[in-house]
Design an enzyme around this catalytic site. Sequence first.
Site, PDB file in Angstrom:
ATOM      1  N   ASP A  56      10.224   9.236  -5.892  1.00 29.26           N
ATOM      2  CA  ASP A  56       9.201   9.655  -4.929  1.00 29.26           C
ATOM      3  C   ASP A  56       9.873  10.447  -3.811  1.00 29.26           C
ATOM      4  OD1 ASP A  56       6.105   8.472  -4.176  1.00 29.26           O
ATOM      5  OD2 ASP A  56       7.237   9.482  -2.589  1.00 29.26           O
ATOM      6  N   ILE A  57       9.230  11.514  -3.375  1.00 28.23           N
ATOM      7  CA  ILE A  57       9.800  12.392  -2.364  1.00 28.23           C
ATOM      8  C   ILE A  57       9.832  11.727  -0.980  1.00 28.23           C
ATOM      9  CG2 ILE A  57       7.689  13.572  -1.588  1.00 28.23           C
ATOM     10  CD1 ILE A  57       9.253  16.235  -1.991  1.00 28.23           C
ATOM     11  N   ASN A  87      -2.481   3.603  -7.321  1.00 28.08           N
ATOM     12  CA  ASN A  87      -3.597   3.860  -6.425  1.00 28.08           C
ATOM     13  C   ASN A  87      -4.655   4.656  -7.177  1.00 28.08           C
ATOM     14  OD1 ASN A  87      -2.473   2.693  -4.030  1.00 28.08           O
ATOM     15  ND2 ASN A  87      -1.104   4.457  -3.896  1.00 28.08           N
ATOM     16  N   VAL A 104      -2.507  12.123  -5.265  1.00 30.88           N
ATOM     17  CA  VAL A 104      -2.286  13.045  -6.380  1.00 30.88           C
ATOM     18  C   VAL A 104      -3.179  12.621  -7.549  1.00 30.88           C
ATOM     19  CG1 VAL A 104      -0.581  14.045  -7.941  1.00 30.88           C
ATOM     20  CG2 VAL A 104       0.098  13.391  -5.614  1.00 30.88           C
ATOM     21  N   HIS A 164      -0.671   7.750 -12.128  1.00 33.52           N
ATOM     22  CA  HIS A 164       0.752   7.436 -11.995  1.00 33.52           C
ATOM     23  C   HIS A 164       0.935   5.999 -11.521  1.00 33.52           C
ATOM     24  CE1 HIS A 164      -0.639   9.103  -8.144  1.00 33.52           C
ATOM     25  NE2 HIS A 164       0.209   8.293  -7.549  1.00 33.52           N
ATOM     26  N   HIS A 190       3.637   3.557  -9.368  1.00 33.09           N
ATOM     27  CA  HIS A 190       4.792   3.469  -8.469  1.00 33.09           C
ATOM     28  C   HIS A 190       5.620   2.249  -8.881  1.00 33.09           C
ATOM     29  CE1 HIS A 190       3.041   5.992  -5.043  1.00 33.09           C
ATOM     30  NE2 HIS A 190       1.965   5.752  -5.770  1.00 33.09           N
TER      31      HIS A 190
HETATM   32  P1  AMP Z   1      -0.543   8.233  -4.430  1.00 37.07           P
HETATM   33  O1  AMP Z   1      -0.985   8.017  -3.018  1.00 37.07           O
HETATM   34  O2  AMP Z   1      -0.543   6.958  -5.227  1.00 37.07           O
HETATM   35  O3  AMP Z   1      -1.333   9.350  -5.084  1.00 37.07           O
HETATM   36  O4  AMP Z   1       0.969   8.637  -4.361  1.00 37.07           O
HETATM   37  C1  AMP Z   1       1.436   9.945  -4.453  1.00 37.07           C
HETATM   38  C2  AMP Z   1       2.925   9.880  -4.220  1.00 37.07           C
HETATM   39  O5  AMP Z   1       3.479  11.117  -4.632  1.00 37.07           O
HETATM   40  C3  AMP Z   1       3.324   9.675  -2.761  1.00 37.07           C
HETATM   41  O6  AMP Z   1       4.093   8.480  -2.652  1.00 37.07           O
HETATM   42  C4  AMP Z   1       4.139  10.932  -2.430  1.00 37.07           C
HETATM   43  O7  AMP Z   1       5.227  10.673  -1.578  1.00 37.07           O
HETATM   44  C5  AMP Z   1       4.578  11.384  -3.807  1.00 37.07           C
HETATM   45  N1  AMP Z   1       4.858  12.807  -3.938  1.00 37.07           N
HETATM   46  C6  AMP Z   1       4.097  13.837  -3.525  1.00 37.07           C
HETATM   47  N2  AMP Z   1       4.672  15.008  -3.851  1.00 37.07           N
HETATM   48  C7  AMP Z   1       5.808  14.701  -4.512  1.00 37.07           C
HETATM   49  C8  AMP Z   1       6.852  15.486  -5.114  1.00 37.07           C
HETATM   50  N3  AMP Z   1       6.825  16.807  -5.111  1.00 37.07           N
HETATM   51  N4  AMP Z   1       7.878  14.835  -5.695  1.00 37.07           N
HETATM   52  C9  AMP Z   1       7.917  13.480  -5.711  1.00 37.07           C
HETATM   53  N5  AMP Z   1       6.973  12.703  -5.160  1.00 37.07           N
HETATM   54  C10 AMP Z   1       5.931  13.295  -4.564  1.00 37.07           C
END
Ligand code: AMP
Length: 126
Positions: free
Chosen positions: A39-40, A97, A106, A110, A112
């Site tokens: 995760d970024i 989520n 996103v 996915h 976590h």
């Molecule tokens: P969610 O709220 O469950 O949709 O989580 C989306 C996750 O994607 C968040 O924890 C972000 O930090 C992560 N995220 C967004 N863009 C990127 C990226 N380019 N590379 C890795 N993680 C990302």
Amino acid sequence: MPVSGLGPYDDSNIFARILRGEIPASRVHEDEWVLAFHDIAPQAPVHVLVIPKGRYVSLADFASQAPAAAVAGFWRSVAQIAQTLELEAPGYRIITNIGADAGQEVPHFHVHIFGGRPLGRLVARE
Ligand code: AMP
């Protein structure tokens, strides 16, 4: 039809772009069914995202629309990745989520994986 309150799959979402190799990601694992990357904005010492390679917005969409082999392959890969990250013995947490109330950012399904320290009780904060 996808089963989701999130609407149809949007091919411009950031995880779709990572899958297509259009933007970089810190990859930890890839196989027939999944891509996993850091995760970024990590919220724990280990914070890895695991995404299916297909176009699914949510768990409901994935569970109802993906072939059974893809569903099994996905969850087996999640478990294998956690083991490879050496999280099995100390323990870890997986969450996904879904939708607005969970704050899904996103719209590509996915999971976590969190680990690397005691994670405390799971609470559903505002
Ligand atoms: P969610 O709220 O469950 O949709 O989580 C989306 C996750 O994607 C968040 O924890 C972000 O930090 C992560 N995220 C967004 N863009 C990127 C990226 N380019 N590379 C890795 N993680 C990302």
